[in-house]
Every structure is written in structure tokens, then in C-alpha cells.
Design a protein around this motif. Structure first.
Motif, PDB file in Angstrom:
ATOM      1  N   GLN A 136       0.827  -1.201   0.000  1.00 42.55           N
ATOM      2  CA  GLN A 136       0.000   0.000   0.000  1.00 42.55           C
ATOM      3  C   GLN A 136       0.861   1.251   0.000  1.00 42.55           C
ATOM      4  O   GLN A 136       0.571   2.221  -0.715  1.00 42.55           O
ATOM      5  N   ALA A 137       1.948   1.236   0.806  1.00 41.13           N
ATOM      6  CA  ALA A 137       2.852   2.386   0.839  1.00 41.13           C
ATOM      7  C   ALA A 137       3.500   2.602  -0.521  1.00 41.13           C
ATOM      8  O   ALA A 137       3.654   3.742  -0.980  1.00 41.13           O
ATOM      9  N   ARG A 138       3.867   1.514  -1.171  1.00 39.53           N
ATOM     10  CA  ARG A 138       4.474   1.605  -2.506  1.00 39.53           C
ATOM     11  C   ARG A 138       3.485   2.195  -3.507  1.00 39.53           C
ATOM     12  O   ARG A 138       3.832   3.082  -4.304  1.00 39.53           O
ATOM     13  N   THR A 139       2.251   1.717  -3.479  1.00 37.49           N
ATOM     14  CA  THR A 139       1.224   2.213  -4.392  1.00 37.49           C
ATOM     15  C   THR A 139       0.983   3.700  -4.184  1.00 37.49           C
ATOM     16  O   THR A 139       0.879   4.473  -5.158  1.00 37.49           O
ATOM     17  N   ASP A 140       0.891   4.122  -2.920  1.00 35.94           N
ATOM     18  CA  ASP A 140       0.662   5.538  -2.621  1.00 35.94           C
ATOM     19  C   ASP A 140       1.834   6.395  -3.100  1.00 35.94           C
ATOM     20  O   ASP A 140       1.630   7.492  -3.641  1.00 35.94           O
ATOM     21  N   TYR A 141       3.051   5.890  -2.901  1.00 33.23           N
ATOM     22  CA  TYR A 141       4.235   6.653  -3.306  1.00 33.23           C
ATOM     23  C   TYR A 141       4.297   6.803  -4.823  1.00 33.23           C
ATOM     24  O   TYR A 141       4.570   7.899  -5.338  1.00 33.23           O
ATOM     25  N   LEU A 142       4.038   5.727  -5.542  1.00 30.60           N
ATOM     26  CA  LEU A 142       4.070   5.794  -7.000  1.00 30.60           C
ATOM     27  C   LEU A 142       2.962   6.704  -7.533  1.00 30.60           C
ATOM     28  O   LEU A 142       3.150   7.382  -8.560  1.00 30.60           O
ATOM     29  N   ALA A 143       1.837   6.744  -6.833  1.00 31.73           N
ATOM     30  CA  ALA A 143       0.753   7.645  -7.242  1.00 31.73           C
ATOM     31  C   ALA A 143       1.176   9.105  -7.067  1.00 31.73           C
ATOM     32  O   ALA A 143       0.885   9.949  -7.927  1.00 31.73           O
ATOM     33  N   LEU A 144       1.879   9.404  -5.975  1.00 33.70           N
ATOM     34  CA  LEU A 144       2.377  10.763  -5.756  1.00 33.70           C
ATOM     35  C   LEU A 144       3.391  11.150  -6.833  1.00 33.70           C
ATOM     36  O   LEU A 144       3.378  12.278  -7.335  1.00 33.70           O
ATOM     37  N   CYS A 145       4.264  10.199  -7.182  1.00 34.81           N
ATOM     38  CA  CYS A 145       5.244  10.471  -8.237  1.00 34.81           C
ATOM     39  C   CYS A 145       4.550  10.715  -9.569  1.00 34.81           C
ATOM     40  O   CYS A 145       4.970  11.581 -10.349  1.00 34.81           O
ATOM     41  N   ASP A 146       3.490   9.969  -9.839  1.00 28.86           N
ATOM     42  CA  ASP A 146       2.742  10.148 -11.077  1.00 28.86           C
ATOM     43  C   ASP A 146       2.114  11.533 -11.125  1.00 28.86           C
ATOM     44  O   ASP A 146       2.130  12.204 -12.171  1.00 28.86           O
ATOM     45  N   GLU A 147       1.574  11.980 -10.017  1.00 26.94           N
ATOM     46  CA  GLU A 147       0.984  13.311  -9.956  1.00 26.94           C
ATOM     47  C   GLU A 147       2.040  14.403 -10.142  1.00 26.94           C
ATOM     48  O   GLU A 147       1.748  15.483 -10.669  1.00 26.94           O
ATOM     49  N   ALA A 148       3.267  14.102  -9.719  1.00 23.17           N
ATOM     50  CA  ALA A 148       4.360  15.070  -9.857  1.00 23.17           C
ATOM     51  C   ALA A 148       4.969  15.056 -11.247  1.00 23.17           C
ATOM     52  O   ALA A 148       5.878  15.850 -11.532  1.00 23.17           O
TER      53      ALA A 148
END
Length: 259
Positions: free
Chosen positions: A68-80
Motif C-alpha cells: 500500500q505504501a508503494r502504491t501511494d508513493y508511485l501515485a504521488l510520483c505520477d501526480e508530480a
């Protein structure tokens, strides 16, 4: 002018800054990262190459919390503005989304040290030292259990070769572990002084990236040496000579010597 290029490109987690430096240099020369292999990377010419960002892969376990932490982090990177291009050799390879120029994911060396490199480098050093400590403890335990005489360990050329290869494997792990510890100290010192994270030398970093090939070669050599030790020999005296038969995992050989 060449439009595509494939070159050796494999870096370990402790050499993440060397990987970043090479990708930045190639982007300045007009090369855009297209695909990553196990030991190589493919590039193609581009008018405006999309930038890449490399960092140690985090949350690599299969636990639900880490996933879950990995998914959230990759989502933040995608938004950036960063897409995860690939994950190879314990590293995340991000690439800027088309027609964007996002800021680097980490811009503060001290923050990067605390959030990424501190734990990553420690885990890398632990991996190398764990193998060395385990092998040493096992060898000492076997010695005290079997109580062999010292010269018994040198009766067979095959056994001596296996011992040498295992010691070489151990030496490689110790060297890499010590190197990671020293580099980790340099990173911590740079973070405390507010400086940029030091970049390892590219040539030595590439050699460390080839370590899996060294492990494979050593493993094959150890297995081959072990098979060579699985042999038996018998002799008989016939017709005024000696007939010697030797059997091993690779077949049988017979030698006759006349007196």
C-alpha cells in the motif's frame, strides 16, 4: 548519425548516484532511455530527451502494508510528473511524462539521506555481511563438530579448490560490504554538512554492477569442483601390470601400466 544505442548499464543500490549521473550525461547528449534489461539499457535519439530519476527501490516486500505504501508513493510520483519506467537491480527508474519538465523527486540532500539512502545503504551492507557471518559461523561449527586434522583438509585437490573458491566468494562479499559502509559514512557526513550526496566513480560502479556475473561464475566453478570430488578409484594387478579404474560424475577412465 546513429539513432539507437544499447550499452552496458547495471548499477546496484549503493551506486544509485552513478546511475543518475550517467543518465543525465546521456540526456545532455540527446539520448533518451527507452528500455532497461538485466545488464544493458537501450536508448534512442530525441530532440528533447525525457529526463530520468533513479532511487533505491523501497517497499520491496510483499506485505500488504508495504504494498500500500508503494502504491501511494508511485501515485504521488505520477501526480508530480514521473512515470515508473522500470525496477531493476534494486532501483526505481522514473521517467518524466511526455511534454513535461518535472522537478527531481528529491531536491534536498539531507532529506534524501534520511528518507531514502540511510535505510537503503544499511540494508545493502547487511545483505553482504549476513552471508559472510553465516558462512564463517557454519565453517567454525563444522570444524568443532567434525574435529578434522589440519592436513586432512588438503588431501584432495578438488576439496582445496572448493575451499579457495568459497574463500574468494567470502572475500568479494566482505569487500562490497566494507565499501557500502564507507560510502554510507560519506553520505551521512555530506548530509550533516548540507552538501550534495557524493557520486561514486562510474568505472568502479560498473564493476560492482557486474558482481552477479562473478557470483554465477564462482557458483558454477564450485559445483564443477564438487562433482570432480565425487570420484572413486580402484586398482588391480593383472598380467604383470596394474589396471587402475577411476569413476567420477563425468564418466569412467581406465589406465594400464605394465611393470
Amino acid at each position: 548519425m546513429k539513432e539507437n544505442m544499447t550499452r552496458w548499464f547495471r548499477y546496484t543500490a549503493e551506486d544509485v548516484k552513478a546511475a543518475q549521473a550517467e543518465l543525465d550525461e546521456l540526456a545532455e547528449q540527446g539520448w533518451e532511455l527507452a528500455e532497461l534489461g538485466i545488464f544493458t539499457a537501450s536508448f534512442h535519439r530525441a530532440e528533447k530527451p525525457r529526463r530520468c530519476w533513479v532511487e533505491p527501490a523501497r517497499w520491496t516486500s510483499i506485505r500488504r502494508k508495504d504494498e500500500q505504501a508503494r502504491t501511494d508513493y508511485l501515485a504521488l510520483c505520477d501526480e508530480a510528473g514521473w512515470d515508473l519506467l522500470d525496477e531493476e537491480g534494486g532501483l526505481f527508474y522514473f521517467q518524466a511524462q511526455p511534454d513535461t519538465n518535472p522537478v527531481p523527486i528529491q531536491t534536498d540532500g539531507s532529506l534524501e539521506w534520511e528518507m531514502v539512502l540511510k535505510k537503503s545503504l544499511w540494508n545493502q551492507a547487511y545483505t553482504f555481511f549476513y552471508f559472510a557471518i553465516y558462512c564463517t559461523a557454519w565453517a567454525v561449527g563444522q570444524y568443532f563438530h567434525d574435529r578434522p586434522r589440519v592436513w586432512e583438509m588438503f588431501f584432495s585437490n578438488g576439496v582445496m579448490l572448493i575451499e579457495f573458491l568459497l574463500l574468494l566468494w567470502l572475500a568479494v562479499n566482505l569487500y562490497l560490504g566494507v565499501r557500502v559502509v564507507r560510502y554510507r559514512r560519506r553520505c551521512r557526513r555530506a548530509a550533516e554538512e548540507g552538501k550534495e550526496i557524493p557520486v561514486p566513480g562510474r568505472r568502479s560502479a560498473r564493476l560492482r554492477g557486474a558482481v552477479p556475473l562473478v557470483y554465477t561464475a564462482l557458483g558454477l566453478a564450485i559445483a564443477l569442483s564438487f562433482l570432480l570430488t565425487l570420484s572413486s578409484q580402484s586398482s588391480s594387478y593383472e598380467l604383470g601390470g596394474r589396471l587402475t579404474t577411476e569413476r567420477s560424475a563425468f564418466g569412467q577412465s581406465t589406465e594400464y601400466r605394465e611393470f
